[in-house]
Write a protein that holds these residues in place. Structure first.
Motif, mmCIF file in Angstrom:
data_model
loop_
_atom_site.group_PDB
_atom_site.id
_atom_site.type_symbol
_atom_site.label_atom_id
_atom_site.label_comp_id
_atom_site.label_asym_id
_atom_site.label_seq_id
_atom_site.Cartn_x
_atom_site.Cartn_y
_atom_site.Cartn_z
ATOM 1 N N GLU A 19 0.862 -1.188 0.000
ATOM 2 C CA GLU A 19 0.000 0.000 0.000
ATOM 3 C C GLU A 19 0.899 1.238 0.000
ATOM 4 O O GLU A 19 1.484 1.594 1.024
ATOM 5 N N PRO A 20 1.044 1.922 -1.143
ATOM 6 C CA PRO A 20 1.951 3.074 -1.207
ATOM 7 C C PRO A 20 1.495 4.257 -0.359
ATOM 8 O O PRO A 20 2.311 5.096 0.001
ATOM 9 N N THR A 21 0.217 4.321 -0.021
ATOM 10 C CA THR A 21 -0.275 5.444 0.782
ATOM 11 C C THR A 21 -0.018 5.252 2.275
ATOM 12 O O THR A 21 -0.319 6.138 3.062
ATOM 13 N N LYS A 22 0.526 4.095 2.652
ATOM 14 C CA LYS A 22 0.751 3.818 4.072
ATOM 15 C C LYS A 22 2.219 3.506 4.344
ATOM 16 O O LYS A 22 2.540 2.554 5.046
ATOM 17 N N LYS A 23 3.128 4.299 3.819
ATOM 18 C CA LYS A 23 4.553 4.055 4.031
ATOM 19 C C LYS A 23 4.865 4.074 5.526
ATOM 20 O O LYS A 23 4.471 4.966 6.239
ATOM 21 N N GLY A 24 5.554 3.037 5.966
ATOM 22 C CA GLY A 24 5.914 2.919 7.374
ATOM 23 C C GLY A 24 4.830 2.294 8.225
ATOM 24 O O GLY A 24 5.070 1.930 9.369
ATOM 25 N N ARG A 25 3.614 2.140 7.681
ATOM 26 C CA ARG A 25 2.513 1.554 8.441
ATOM 27 C C ARG A 25 1.868 0.409 7.677
ATOM 28 O O ARG A 25 0.828 -0.087 8.052
ATOM 29 N N ASP A 26 2.476 -0.014 6.579
ATOM 30 C CA ASP A 26 1.894 -1.024 5.716
ATOM 31 C C ASP A 26 2.094 -2.425 6.290
ATOM 32 O O ASP A 26 3.198 -2.791 6.691
ATOM 33 N N LEU A 27 1.029 -3.199 6.340
ATOM 34 C CA LEU A 27 1.094 -4.555 6.883
ATOM 35 C C LEU A 27 1.983 -5.449 6.028
ATOM 36 O O LEU A 27 2.783 -6.222 6.555
ATOM 37 N N GLY A 28 1.880 -5.342 4.713
ATOM 38 C CA GLY A 28 2.717 -6.152 3.827
ATOM 39 C C GLY A 28 4.192 -5.868 4.040
ATOM 40 O O GLY A 28 5.025 -6.783 4.070
ATOM 41 N N GLN A 29 4.527 -4.615 4.211
ATOM 42 C CA GLN A 29 5.909 -4.221 4.468
ATOM 43 C C GLN A 29 6.379 -4.793 5.811
ATOM 44 O O GLN A 29 7.492 -5.297 5.925
ATOM 45 N N HIS A 30 5.530 -4.729 6.808
ATOM 46 C CA HIS A 30 5.864 -5.261 8.128
ATOM 47 C C HIS A 30 6.097 -6.773 8.074
ATOM 48 O O HIS A 30 7.052 -7.281 8.660
ATOM 49 N N ILE A 31 5.243 -7.483 7.351
ATOM 50 C CA ILE A 31 5.387 -8.934 7.232
ATOM 51 C C ILE A 31 6.694 -9.275 6.517
ATOM 52 O O ILE A 31 7.407 -10.192 6.920
ATOM 53 N N ARG A 32 7.023 -8.516 5.471
ATOM 54 C CA ARG A 32 8.280 -8.751 4.741
ATOM 55 C C ARG A 32 9.483 -8.599 5.677
ATOM 56 O O ARG A 32 10.414 -9.404 5.648
ATOM 57 N N LEU A 33 9.462 -7.557 6.499
ATOM 58 C CA LEU A 33 10.560 -7.336 7.449
ATOM 59 C C LEU A 33 10.648 -8.464 8.473
ATOM 60 O O LEU A 33 11.740 -8.929 8.803
ATOM 61 N N CYS A 34 9.493 -8.910 8.967
ATOM 62 C CA CYS A 34 9.473 -9.987 9.962
ATOM 63 C C CYS A 34 9.978 -11.297 9.381
ATOM 64 O O CYS A 34 10.717 -12.034 10.044
ATOM 65 N N VAL A 35 9.604 -11.592 8.142
ATOM 66 C CA VAL A 35 10.065 -12.824 7.494
ATOM 67 C C VAL A 35 11.571 -12.779 7.296
ATOM 68 O O VAL A 35 12.279 -13.747 7.596
ATOM 69 N N ALA A 36 12.077 -11.652 6.810
ATOM 70 C CA ALA A 36 13.521 -11.511 6.602
ATOM 71 C C ALA A 36 14.277 -11.678 7.916
ATOM 72 O O ALA A 36 15.305 -12.371 7.978
ATOM 73 N N GLU A 37 13.767 -11.082 8.971
ATOM 74 C CA GLU A 37 14.413 -11.172 10.287
ATOM 75 C C GLU A 37 14.351 -12.592 10.845
ATOM 76 O O GLU A 37 15.320 -13.087 11.409
ATOM 77 N N ALA A 38 13.218 -13.256 10.657
ATOM 78 C CA ALA A 38 13.048 -14.609 11.194
ATOM 79 C C ALA A 38 13.989 -15.597 10.505
ATOM 80 O O ALA A 38 14.538 -16.495 11.161
ATOM 81 N N PHE A 39 14.192 -15.439 9.204
ATOM 82 C CA PHE A 39 15.045 -16.385 8.492
ATOM 83 C C PHE A 39 16.517 -16.018 8.582
ATOM 84 O O PHE A 39 17.372 -16.828 8.249
ATOM 85 N N ARG A 40 16.819 -14.822 9.029
ATOM 86 C CA ARG A 40 18.216 -14.429 9.220
ATOM 87 C C ARG A 40 18.834 -15.264 10.341
ATOM 88 O O ARG A 40 19.930 -15.758 10.226
ATOM 89 N N GLY A 41 18.120 -15.439 11.425
ATOM 90 C CA GLY A 41 18.593 -16.245 12.546
ATOM 91 C C GLY A 41 17.687 -17.437 12.736
ATOM 92 O O GLY A 41 17.152 -17.661 13.809
ATOM 93 N N SER A 42 17.476 -18.202 11.662
ATOM 94 C CA SER A 42 16.471 -19.272 11.692
ATOM 95 C C SER A 42 16.882 -20.435 12.580
ATOM 96 O O SER A 42 18.043 -20.812 12.663
#
Length: 120
Positions: A19-42
């Motif tokens: 959602e480009p209108t919700k930069k910094g508050r977008d759920l999709g963006q948050h999920i992407r960050l969480c997935v990247a973080e979770a698999f970094r130290g899997s």
């Protein structure tokens, strides 16, 4: 196993809209960050929990429940349409709302201080 699970997460995230209108508050963006973080130290012992989360996100991204329990017409507790709700939740509207909440005197004071700083 973890590489397969990671690829399946990436396939789900491809379906997830950004959602480009919700930069910094977008759920999709948050999920992407969480997935990247979770698999970094899997941890391989948590793969079953990750599998459950991936399946849940996939059901949401593919609109499984929206299709199964479709309700005709626009239904919301506020009575607004989907486009009106998107406009209200945008960052621009929230900034506008914050400006309005400040009050006229505070807004004028800030504008005066900004113009005073520009002169100096």
């Amino acid at each position: 196993m973890t590489s397969t699970l990671y690829r399946s997460f990436l396939r789900v995230l491809e379906k997830w809209p950004v959602e480009p209108t919700k930069k910094g508050r977008d759920l999709g963006q948050h999920i992407r960050l969480c997935v990247a973080e979770a698999f970094r130290g899997s941890d391989p012992h948590e793969s079953s929990k990750c599998q459950e989360i991936q399946e849940s996100l996939n059901r949401i991204a593919s609109n499984k429940y929206n299709d199964a329990f479709y309700v005709s017409g626009a239904v919301s507790s506020s009575g607004l349409s989907q486009s009106e709700c998107q406009q209200i939740l945008s960052n621009e509207f929230l900034k506008l709302l914050a400006e309005k909440d400040k009050g006229n005197i505070k807004t004028l004071k800030e504008k005066f201080l900004k113009s005073e700083n520009k002169d100096n």
